[in-house]
Design a protein around this motif. Structure first.
Motif, PDB file in Angstrom:
ATOM      1  N   LEU A 114       0.810  -1.199   0.000  1.00 26.95           N
ATOM      2  CA  LEU A 114       0.000   0.000   0.000  1.00 26.95           C
ATOM      3  C   LEU A 114       0.845   1.251   0.000  1.00 26.95           C
ATOM      4  O   LEU A 114       0.384   2.323  -0.372  1.00 26.95           O
ATOM      5  CB  LEU A 114      -0.951  -0.016   1.197  1.00 26.95           C
ATOM      6  CG  LEU A 114      -2.024  -1.115   1.103  1.00 26.95           C
ATOM      7  CD1 LEU A 114      -2.800  -1.180   2.415  1.00 26.95           C
ATOM      8  CD2 LEU A 114      -2.969  -0.859  -0.053  1.00 26.95           C
ATOM      9  N   VAL A 133      -5.578   5.720  -5.925  1.00 22.70           N
ATOM     10  CA  VAL A 133      -6.283   4.447  -6.065  1.00 22.70           C
ATOM     11  C   VAL A 133      -5.415   3.422  -6.782  1.00 22.70           C
ATOM     12  O   VAL A 133      -5.215   2.293  -6.304  1.00 22.70           O
ATOM     13  CB  VAL A 133      -7.617   4.643  -6.819  1.00 22.70           C
ATOM     14  CG1 VAL A 133      -8.216   3.286  -7.202  1.00 22.70           C
ATOM     15  CG2 VAL A 133      -8.602   5.435  -5.973  1.00 22.70           C
ATOM     16  N   ALA A 140      -2.073   2.293  -4.946  1.00 24.22           N
ATOM     17  CA  ALA A 140      -2.235   1.459  -3.755  1.00 24.22           C
ATOM     18  C   ALA A 140      -2.953   0.150  -4.033  1.00 24.22           C
ATOM     19  O   ALA A 140      -3.041  -0.698  -3.153  1.00 24.22           O
ATOM     20  CB  ALA A 140      -2.993   2.236  -2.680  1.00 24.22           C
ATOM     21  N   ALA A 141      -3.464  -0.025  -5.234  1.00 22.28           N
ATOM     22  CA  ALA A 141      -4.381  -1.144  -5.498  1.00 22.28           C
ATOM     23  C   ALA A 141      -3.671  -2.419  -5.918  1.00 22.28           C
ATOM     24  O   ALA A 141      -2.609  -2.398  -6.542  1.00 22.28           O
ATOM     25  CB  ALA A 141      -5.375  -0.757  -6.586  1.00 22.28           C
ATOM     26  N   ASP A 165      -8.478  -1.546  -1.176  1.00 20.77           N
ATOM     27  CA  ASP A 165      -7.899  -0.267  -1.570  1.00 20.77           C
ATOM     28  C   ASP A 165      -8.683   0.888  -0.941  1.00 20.77           C
ATOM     29  O   ASP A 165      -8.105   1.804  -0.331  1.00 20.77           O
ATOM     30  CB  ASP A 165      -7.944  -0.181  -3.091  1.00 20.77           C
ATOM     31  CG  ASP A 165      -7.063   0.907  -3.666  1.00 20.77           C
ATOM     32  OD1 ASP A 165      -6.313   1.538  -2.910  1.00 20.77           O
ATOM     33  OD2 ASP A 165      -7.121   1.106  -4.892  1.00 20.77           O
ATOM     34  N   TYR A 190      -8.079   1.109   2.786  1.00 19.76           N
ATOM     35  CA  TYR A 190      -6.786   1.733   3.074  1.00 19.76           C
ATOM     36  C   TYR A 190      -6.881   3.253   2.959  1.00 19.76           C
ATOM     37  O   TYR A 190      -6.328   3.996   3.785  1.00 19.76           O
ATOM     38  CB  TYR A 190      -5.738   1.195   2.111  1.00 19.76           C
ATOM     39  CG  TYR A 190      -4.499   2.056   2.013  1.00 19.76           C
ATOM     40  CD1 TYR A 190      -3.584   2.110   3.056  1.00 19.76           C
ATOM     41  CD2 TYR A 190      -4.257   2.828   0.877  1.00 19.76           C
ATOM     42  CE1 TYR A 190      -2.461   2.911   2.974  1.00 19.76           C
ATOM     43  CE2 TYR A 190      -3.137   3.637   0.793  1.00 19.76           C
ATOM     44  CZ  TYR A 190      -2.244   3.677   1.844  1.00 19.76           C
ATOM     45  OH  TYR A 190      -1.145   4.472   1.756  1.00 19.76           O
TER      46      TYR A 190
END
Length: 374
Positions: free
Chosen positions: A10, A44, A47-48, A198, A201
């Motif tokens: 992440l 997005v 971090a995905a 995601d 987070y």
């Protein structure tokens, strides 16, 4: 180690892979680009999916541009040297700076038809409209841009929609809607779990729209790491269908997180036998074997996990495998693993890892531990 891997992933360092390498996501920037229009989707995608996307900015030139009047951005690439994008994000803002740039528009007209998905945010839809790339499609945009889009009669406008998915072209409403559109794209490409994880987070209120309520309830517990509930939910699913690899994977991971290691090993091995592909299965299996005092079996699990991870997360897995090999008395294999990933390992961590104590005094290990991190 799953929690540590999640942090690494992440943070945008790397993660899992069960197929090809990460998809290239080109975020187009230009003078006056709206900050959240590109930063939201950028967050997005970065971090995905456990490192599934390689995110970068691209502009007409390398010249720095200013967003929102106060944020200076130096593009990662110009259109002349940009990697080939798999996904393109076209943010809004001072959109005329984009659609009046003939060179940038020519690049988009050539690249968009070749991408897997192109997504516009806010009045970035005007850029697509000017290029004729929304002809015959449904589209949405910021409410301020709808009137201008009515000048393109071949576009069917759906202004009330948060986002509109035409397959290869996705358009969204303004500003924050780019986050919803990007999460939708992640869900399409990687599945509901990746997108929901995601969003959690990011502490963004979002749930997958594609799942029935019963499936959503079970996945919610998993995403929120409510391990007792996960164990109960997926234990029932596995009892109902002993060949459900997904249920076995989630139950086994929950058992490991609850320190029920003997059951975790049996369940995770069952998941693998049923065809589970998620490298987290092997990671949790390795951790459970370590907890049970079986370092050789743990090392085998971590070593099977290594090629399934993107490059950024491989050093962490290699470190786990080396520790397990050292605990098992397999000094040569442990040092070979550390040497292979030496450039990405922290020498201080090598020195401090008690599991590697048996390697102290070996000249090869001492050289690794004494190296300066670049």
């Amino acid at each position: 180690m799953r929690t540590l891997l999640a942090f690494v992933i992440l943070a945008g360092i790397g993660g899992t892979s069960v197929g090809a390498g990460p998809r290239n996501v080109a975020i187009v920037v230009y003078p006056g680009v709206e900050l959240l229009d590109f930063a939201g989707p950028g967050e997005v995608f970065a971090a995905a999916g456990n490192g599934a996307f390689n995110v970068f900015t691209v502009a007409a030139t390398h010249k720095p541009i200013v967003s929102q009047g106060f944020v200076r951005i130096t593009p990662d690439y110009a259109i002349d040297d940009s990697p080939k994008p798999d996904l393109i994000v076209i943010p809004g803002g001072h959109a005329s700076a984009a659609f009046e740039d003939a060179k940038l528009m020519a690049w988009l007209e050539a690249r968009v038809p070749a991408t897997e998905i192109t997504m516009s945010v806010c009045n970035g839809a005007l850029v697509l409209a000017r290029a004729g790339l929304l002809d015959g499609l449904r589209a949405t945009s910021h409410f301020y841009a709808i009137a201008r889009l009515r000048a393109f009669p071949r576009i069917t406008l759906v202004p009330e929609a948060r986002f509109v998915d035409n397959g290869r072209i996705v358009t969204t409403q303004g500003v924050s809607a780019g986050i919803d559109g990007a999460l939708h794209v992640v869900e399409r490409l990687l599945g509901a779990e990746a997108a929901w994880t995601d969003a959690r987070y990011m502490m963004y209120r979002w749930e997958p729209a594609t799942l029935p309520e019963a499936a959503k309830a079970g996945l919610r517990a998993y995403v929120e790491q409510d391990w007792p509930k996960v164990a109960a939910t997926y234990g029932q699913k596995l009892d109902a269908n002993p060949n459900d690899a997904d249920a076995a994977m989630r139950l086994g991971i929950a058992q490991r997180e609850l320190h029920d290691d003997a059951h975790a090993v049996a369940t995770l091995e069952k998941a693998l036998a049923l065809g589970a592909k998620d490298p987290d299965v092997l990671d949790e299996l390795g951790d459970a074997q370590v907890a049970l005092g079986r370092p050789r079996e743990a090392a085998r699990a971590y070593e099977r996990e290594l090629p399934l991870r993107y490059a950024g997360a491989q050093p962490l897995v290699a470190m786990s495998a080396a520790k397990a090999r050292a605990l098992a008395g397999d000094k040569e294999a442990a040092i070979a693993l550390l040497q292979r990933y030496a450039a990405k390992l922290d020498p201080a961590q090598l020195e401090q890892a008690k599991e590697l104590a048996s390697l102290h005094g070996d000249a090869r290990f001492e050289a690794l531990a004494a190296a300066k991190k670049p």
